[in-house]
Scaffold this motif. Sequence first.
Motif, short mmCIF file in Angstrom:
data_model
loop_
_atom_site.label_atom_id
_atom_site.label_comp_id
_atom_site.label_asym_id
_atom_site.label_seq_id
_atom_site.Cartn_x
_atom_site.Cartn_y
_atom_site.Cartn_z
N ARG A 4 -8.15 11.37 1.52
CA ARG A 4 -6.94 10.56 1.74
C ARG A 4 -5.83 11.40 2.37
NH1 ARG A 4 -5.42 6.63 -2.92
NH2 ARG A 4 -4.50 5.55 -1.15
N ASN B 97 0.00 5.77 4.51
CA ASN B 97 0.03 4.40 5.05
C ASN B 97 1.16 4.26 6.06
OD1 ASN B 97 -0.62 1.62 5.28
ND2 ASN B 97 1.11 1.15 3.94
N HIS C 15 0.42 4.50 -0.60
CA HIS C 15 -0.02 5.87 -0.34
C HIS C 15 0.81 6.45 0.81
CE1 HIS C 15 -2.63 9.28 0.61
NE2 HIS C 15 -2.97 9.18 -0.66
N HIS D 80 0.87 -1.18 0.00
CA HIS D 80 0.00 0.00 0.00
C HIS D 80 0.91 1.23 0.00
CE1 HIS D 80 -3.18 2.71 0.74
NE2 HIS D 80 -3.21 2.67 2.05
#
Length: 182
Positions: A172, A39, A36, A34
């Motif tokens: 996000r 994270n 991003h 992951h």
Amino acid sequence: MHSIELLPDETTDRAVRGVWRSLADEGLPSQSAHRHPTNRPHLTLATADTLPAEARTALAGALTALPLPLHLTGLLRFSGRVNVLAWAVRPDAALLELHETVWRILRDTPGSDDGSNPLLSPARWIPHITLGRGRGAVWPGPDGRWLPWEATGPGVLPGRWAEARSYDSVSRTTAGIGPGRP
């Protein structure tokens, strides 16, 4: 959707990321995949559709309890639409009290509780740090011999819950809450 999360100290963060790498090195689902930038290892306390200013202020006050002891104790598996492998967190009285307080703040602040996850309620919460997520029978065997000893050994990996943040799943993005804001 907003989640309220606790973040571990740097040593514990490195240990969890090491397990993520070990899973990936074995070709298994891992949170290391992951990519991003938000994270990172965390413990989710509660969720809400919105975080009004009143809730943020109350949460900041509650989170002055940080830092708190952190104890990672072994593997957990959750099955469902997506299967999850996690490192179990042994909750002590202080962590349970903080969780209950955060849950109550979000439940009692007008406009913030529409998105609460019932699995995070004090009666059902199973504290953990996610190691990997996948579909089907993705992790071999029940004992985790393919993981570093820290994640599967008989002892407890101690650390601290050092910071707290909110994560907004729509934008996000994260925002620090309380002391040691990330």
